[in-house]
Structures are given as structure tokens and as C-alpha cells.
Design an enzyme around this catalytic site. Structure first.
Site, PDB file in Angstrom:
ATOM      1  N   HIS A 167      -8.212  -6.877   1.262  1.00 28.85           N
ATOM      2  CA  HIS A 167      -7.596  -5.904   2.169  1.00 28.85           C
ATOM      3  C   HIS A 167      -8.524  -5.568   3.341  1.00 28.85           C
ATOM      4  O   HIS A 167      -8.063  -5.362   4.461  1.00 28.85           O
ATOM      5  CB  HIS A 167      -7.256  -4.642   1.384  1.00 28.85           C
ATOM      6  CG  HIS A 167      -6.653  -3.535   2.173  1.00 28.85           C
ATOM      7  ND1 HIS A 167      -5.592  -3.724   3.036  1.00 28.85           N
ATOM      8  CD2 HIS A 167      -6.962  -2.204   2.237  1.00 28.85           C
ATOM      9  CE1 HIS A 167      -5.269  -2.566   3.605  1.00 28.85           C
ATOM     10  NE2 HIS A 167      -6.087  -1.636   3.139  1.00 28.85           N
ATOM     11  N   HIS A 185       0.825  -1.210   0.000  1.00 29.42           N
ATOM     12  CA  HIS A 185       0.000   0.000   0.000  1.00 29.42           C
ATOM     13  C   HIS A 185       0.863   1.265   0.000  1.00 29.42           C
ATOM     14  O   HIS A 185       0.442   2.318   0.463  1.00 29.42           O
ATOM     15  CB  HIS A 185      -0.952  -0.016   1.199  1.00 29.42           C
ATOM     16  CG  HIS A 185      -1.887  -1.179   1.169  1.00 29.42           C
ATOM     17  ND1 HIS A 185      -3.051  -1.190   0.437  1.00 29.42           N
ATOM     18  CD2 HIS A 185      -1.796  -2.407   1.746  1.00 29.42           C
ATOM     19  CE1 HIS A 185      -3.646  -2.366   0.572  1.00 29.42           C
ATOM     20  NE2 HIS A 185      -2.905  -3.120   1.361  1.00 29.42           N
TER      21      HIS A 185
END
Length: 208
Positions: free
Chosen positions: A58, A48
Site C-alpha cells: 500500500h 480500505h
């Protein structure tokens, strides 16, 4: 004449990362002098960092992982909308901005990440009304020039979940400072990382 706009953030040791997340680093494991033929490097980073795609996994244990994502979502017609700090982006305003742009990828130029060398202390975020409009317009992907589509301190990640429910992919950390509003072709392919919750991308816009 075709023009390619690189909307990716550069990865280096000073690239801002989420607090406490893995910072970016690159090192040479072998130098040409040592190996006699080549330089060979390695990197360490959070998926990220900088410009990246969030896979549903996620924020959802049962969500698709990055190697399971449909690649066609990350290539195709896109529109860049200048919406300074996302102010006044209510249902009516967004419908007006997207009129005639159904099914296109939407990239929000908020100009809210003012210091590219530092992780922002706060950011604006979309609201549920805006996500509903994006769903109505069959938008396959949104991108933001921010590290997240939610508030930085959010634990519920409600906008992430609403976008996922609307089948809208999430591209974060794009750099639109040198890009004007308008229509482009987006290419922002994630890496094929088995089981990953996200991936860095080299995102570009193709225009005239």
C-alpha cells in the site's frame, strides 16, 4: 463463557470512505424471482473501506501484497488499551501499559472517530517513540479505531513505514466502542486477493 465481540464496521452505502475513494455498493445481479432459484449479488468498494488491513505494498512499491502476508499475525492474543485521543502516550506511559504483554497484538481505543456516519476531519496518530516501544515489546500487529495510523493529510506515511520496518502489521478502522480494556483473542483475517494493497476484514475479539 466465551463472548465474541464484533469489532468490524458495517459495510453499506453510507459507510464513510476516504475522500474521492470508491464508495461501497452492493447490488443484486440476479434476484430469486428472475433466476428461479437464487439471489446473487455483487459489491464494489475500496479495499480500505471500513475495517481493513494495510499490506506493505500500500505504501511501498516493493512491499508484500495482501495475499503474501503471514496469516498467524492476524490471529492470537491481543490487548485493548484505552488511550483517549492518544494523549500523553509517550515512551514511559506505553511501556507501563504494555508491561507483561510482550508479543501480544495491541489495539488502541482512542474514541476519536466520534461520528461513525462521517469520515473524520482530523485524527490523532502514533509517534515514532511509541513505534519504537512496540518494536521492543515484539508486538506483531497494532489496530486503531481510526481510518489510518498516520495523519489524514500525510503523504510521507512515516508511521506506516516505521511499523513496517518494525515488522508490525496494520489493522485500521476497528470499532471498539463496546469493548472494555483487557485481554482477548483477535481474529482479523484479510481476504486472499492476489496482488492487492489491502483487504477488508471481519474482525472479532474473543473474551470471557
Amino acid at each position: 463463557m466465551m463472548i465474541i465481540y464484533d469489532i468490524s464496521r458495517k459495510l453499506h452505502t453510507e459507510t464513510p470512505t476516504w475522500p474521492s475513494d470508491t464508495p461501497f455498493s452492493y447490488s443484486l445481479n440476479w434476484t430469486k424471482e428472475e433466476s428461479g432459484s437464487v439471489n446473487v449479488g455483487s459489491i464494489e468498494m475500496s479495499v480500505h473501506t471500513g475495517t481493513h488491513v494495510d499490506a506493505p505494498y500500500h505504501f511501498d512499491e516493493n512491499g508484500a501484497k495482501v495475499d503474501q502476508l503471514e496469516l498467524s499475525v492476524f490471529i492470537g492474543p491481543a490487548i485493548v488499551l484505552k488511550v483517549s485521543k492518544l494523549k500523553g502516550l509517550d515512551r514511559g506511559k506505553l511501556k507501563e501499559l504494555l508491561k507483561g504483554h510482550e508479543k501480544k497484538r495491541v489495539l488502541f481505543k482512542t474514541d476519536s472517530w466520534e461520528d461513525e456516519a462521517a469520515f473524520p476531519g482530523s485524527i490523532p496518530s502514533l509517534n515514532p517513540e511509541a513505534v519504537a516501544v512496540l518494536k521492543e515489546m515484539s508486538v506483531p500487529l497494532i489496530g486503531v479505531d481510526l481510518p489510518s495510523v498516520d495523519q489524514l493529510d500525510s503523504k510521507e506515511l512515516s508511521i506506516h513505514h516505521l511499523l513496517h520496518e518494525a515488522d508490525i502489521a496494520i489493522l485500521e478502522g476497528i470499532d471498539l466502542r463496546d469493548v472494555e480494556e483487557g485481554e482477548y483473542e483477535l481474529i482479523a483475517l484479510p481476504l486472499k486477493i492476489a496482488g492487492a494493497d489491502g483487504s477488508p476484514v471481519r474482525a472479532v475479539l474473543v473474551g470471557e
